[in-house]
Enzyme design. Structure first.
Site, mmCIF file in Angstrom:
data_model
loop_
_atom_site.group_PDB
_atom_site.id
_atom_site.type_symbol
_atom_site.label_atom_id
_atom_site.label_comp_id
_atom_site.label_asym_id
_atom_site.label_seq_id
_atom_site.Cartn_x
_atom_site.Cartn_y
_atom_site.Cartn_z
ATOM 1 N N ASP A 70 0.839 -1.188 0.000
ATOM 2 C CA ASP A 70 0.000 0.000 0.000
ATOM 3 C C ASP A 70 0.884 1.252 0.000
ATOM 4 O O ASP A 70 1.946 1.254 -0.626
ATOM 5 C CB ASP A 70 -0.925 -0.044 1.220
ATOM 6 C CG ASP A 70 -2.291 0.547 0.935
ATOM 7 O OD1 ASP A 70 -2.370 1.783 0.769
ATOM 8 O OD2 ASP A 70 -3.269 -0.213 0.891
ATOM 9 N N HIS A 95 -3.469 5.697 3.634
ATOM 10 C CA HIS A 95 -4.268 4.518 3.301
ATOM 11 C C HIS A 95 -3.651 3.234 3.846
ATOM 12 O O HIS A 95 -4.358 2.364 4.383
ATOM 13 C CB HIS A 95 -4.416 4.444 1.776
ATOM 14 C CG HIS A 95 -5.428 3.466 1.296
ATOM 15 N ND1 HIS A 95 -5.108 2.172 0.933
ATOM 16 C CD2 HIS A 95 -6.761 3.595 1.104
ATOM 17 C CE1 HIS A 95 -6.196 1.546 0.533
ATOM 18 N NE2 HIS A 95 -7.217 2.391 0.622
ATOM 19 N N SER A 137 -11.429 -1.383 -0.269
ATOM 20 C CA SER A 137 -10.095 -1.350 0.329
ATOM 21 C C SER A 137 -10.111 -1.822 1.770
ATOM 22 O O SER A 137 -9.126 -2.380 2.260
ATOM 23 C CB SER A 137 -9.533 0.080 0.305
ATOM 24 O OG SER A 137 -8.833 0.343 -0.878
#
Length: 645
Positions: free
Chosen positions: A196, A262, A438
């Site tokens: 990520d 994220h 996600s």
């Protein structure tokens, strides 16, 4: 005009990107239609050495009594030690000895050596076959019910709790109250790689981060500045820290945005520290997260992601150094449109060959026919999202190739308060509830870690089967009810851990020799494999069924290998087939494989009224427009909640 109009109607909203991005965008609405963190335990070597044996009452009354008239349990136990002890799985000779009584007929027996759970289960089955024995079972260790003291768990983590309260929840709280190898089920000893944006330090996460991760975001080429994606002034290096991915440049094809952190949000869902009176708890609160930075400003390159996948699985060295903490689970909460690139598929194949699974989110484009790559690659556990009610939110992609659904709405995660660069912990530590596939993918990755703690020797096919075969059905009346395009069903951590602990059900895999794209009028071979559970019985029946797409004739449908010929024309290009195996006495397992054919729709006939050359008259145009507008209207229910970042 006919060609132009049909092209507009069919292609509106489609696009492709050379950058993979995190999958957290899109509006939200329903689609129509007290234990400390466990220490590492390896169940294959740690052990069990106590079991409970209950003799039948009539046998106890007639045999082995002392002069005082009392039953001598040791004498009964010694009868099992004849001929050099009991053979366990044909590998070990085990001697039993009496330890203590539970009741007049039930007694605790111990073995002369520690056994794995599978070995002990086999031993209890042997004892239970004796005509004198009513039952035999492992003397399990029981723990106080685990109620995390993390304040966010009570207030914000609905998805971790019982499905009795919210139909879409995962029952992870029940899974935590199981034990393996004398330890609570927590994911202890398992490494999950999160590919990520990297990580930021956080008081509720850092203890479970392996800071031996790597930054794979490489230098850019013209017309971009050398490190516009990396945003850290350099290319690949051993620092997987997230410098921030804020964007102020509208010329790079991305919208202006603050840093999203994220990777830290995804990592917290997997393994935020549990029971520390702080923030939240991760699904696998005893597991470790390996941060692998592959995304930066405006996404990341496929080449960097593929390299990061291989390194995380221990099959690629960087500057001569292999990953010292090989991950058996790779979480990819990222993707882009289009069919699976060969680069992605090769990486998935290599990772699977090394013994690691790939879990990827399906995307947030609101598609009900296609999922993004790499989720649509063969061999990937592709995760779509559902809501508290078990319904599917409008943003979540689903379609052929979807494996499973997990909660993806209002999912709590660790965050940093910095809008550009990170604010140092603990001052910058914060949390957020957000929506997106996600955040559904790390739910599945976390449960996979729980299963691997229970059985570290589990292969990727068995792990996938246990996740899929333990799902709950989508609630009646929801968009995904009875739809294979949404995967097998909803993730259930409690049912999955129970399956692995019992280890009696079979496992299956399903593959096809051609998957995407497949030419018309082409012979396709489907191959299924079925393996009995370690504590189960042999396979009784196997077979193939078609669950979606234009109907074809399956030859050999009641065998492991079936064939069919793709139709010359059809209205749809996707097809899905299910392979199912049933054991003699211990349940069943199924796996699905999806086929995508090249386009060859049924021809549209003109109405003839002087149009000539297949042109459309006004009736044709009106019908096409009506179909397009109806499709848009039926595709979504009214919005119920605003989508978060």
């Amino acid at each position: 005009m006919k060609t132009a109009l049909i092209t507009i109607l069919l292609c509106a909203g489609l696009g492709a990107s050379w950058l993979a991005t995190s999958q957290t965008d899109g509006s939200l609405e329903a689609k129509s239609a007290a234990s400390p963190t466990a220490s590492p335990a390896n169940d294959s070597t740690t052990g069990y050495n106590r079991l409970i044996v209950k003799f039948k009452e009539e046998t106890a009354a007639k045999t082995d009594q002392t002069a005082g008239g009392q039953v001598d349990p040791q004498t009964r136990i010694n009868t099992f030690n004849a001929r050099g002890g009991m053979q366990v799985l044909g590998q070990k000779a085990v001697t039993l000895s009496y330890l203590k009584s539970v009741s007049e007929q039930a007694h605790v027996v111990q073995t002369d050596q520690p056994l794995s759970r599978a070995e002990m289960k086999a031993l209890t089955q042997q004892l239970a076959q004796d005509a004198r024995v009513e039952y035999a079972e492992i003397d399990e260790k029981v723990f106080a019910h685990f109620a995390p003291n993390d304040p966010g768990y009570v207030a914000s983590q609905w998805a971790w709790k019982s499905s009795g309260s919210n139909a879409g929840a995962t029952n992870t709280d029940s899974a935590w109250n199981k034990s393996t190898g004398g330890q609570p089920v927590s994911g202890a000893g398992v490494v999950v790689a999160v590919l990520d944006t990297g990580y930021v330090t956080h008081a509720d996460l850092t203890a479970n981060l392996l800071l031996t991760g790597y930054d794979f975001v490489s230098a850019d080429t013209l017309p971009y500045s050398p490190f516009s994606t990396a945003n850290d002034g350099n290319g690949r290096d051993s620092d997987a820290a997230d410098p921030g991915n804020w964007n102020t440049n509208t010329g790079n094809g991305c919208s202006v945005s603050d840093s999203g952190w994220h990777g830290t949000r995804v990592a917290g869902i997997v393994s935020a520290v549990g029971n520390n009176s702080t923030g939240m708890i991760g699904i696998a609160y005893g597991a470790k997260v390996l941060p692998v930075r592959v995304l930066g400003v405006c996404g990341g390159y496929v080449s960097d992601i593929a390299a990061g996948m291989r390194w995380a699985a221990g099959i690629l060295s960087i500057s001569g150094v292999f990953n010292p903490n090989v991950a058996k689970i790779l979480n990819l909460s990222l993707g882009s449109s289009g069919t699976c690139l060969s680069t992605f598929q090769d990486a998935v194949n290599d990772v699977r060959a090394a013994g690691s699974i790939v879990v990827a989110s399906t995307g947030n484009d609101g598609s009900i026919t296609t999922i993004s790559q790499p989720a649509n690659c063969q061999g990937v556990i592709a995760v779509t999202a559902h809501m508290l009610t078990g319904d599917s939110p409008s943003f979540a992609n689903d379609g052929p190739g979807t494996t499973i659904s997990a909660p993806g709405v209002s999912i709590y995660g660790t965050l940093n308060s910095g809008t550009t660069t990170p604010v140092a912990s603990p001052g910058g530590d914060t949390y957020v509830a957000a929506n997106g596939t996600s955040f559904a993918a790390p739910m599945v990755s976390g449960v996979a870690a729980l299963l691997l703690q229970i059985k570290p020797t589990m292969g990727i096919n068995e792990l996938t089967s246990r996740l899929v075969d333990s799902v709950r059905a989508f609630p009646s009346g929801t968009y995904c009810f009875n739809k294979t395009s949404c995967g097998a069903g909803m993730l259930d951590a409690d049912a999955a851990t129970a399956l692995v602990l019992a280890d009696t059900a079979p496992t299956t895999t399903a593959t096809a020799n051609k998957t995407d794209p497949v030419a018309r009028s082409t012979l396709v071979t489907l191959t299924g494999t079925a393996t009995a559970g370690a504590n189960g019985t042999g396979i009784s029946t196997v077979g193939w069924t078609q669950v979606s797409g234009p109907t074809v004739t399956l030859s050999g449908a009641n065998t492991s290998t079936a064939t069919f010929t793709t139709p010359a024309t059809s209205d749809t290009v996707g097809m899905t087939f299910r392979f199912q195996a049933t054991s003699i006495s211990s349940g069943s397992s199924s796996s699905m494989v999806s086929i995508n054919m090249v386009s060859a729709p049924n021809p549209v006939t003109s109405s003839g009224g002087g149009g000539g050359g297949g042109s459309l008259d006004w009736a044709d145009i009106t019908a096409l427009l009506f179909m397009a507008l109806t499709g848009l209207a039926l595709r979504r229910l009214p919005a119920t909640q605003k989508q978060g970042r």
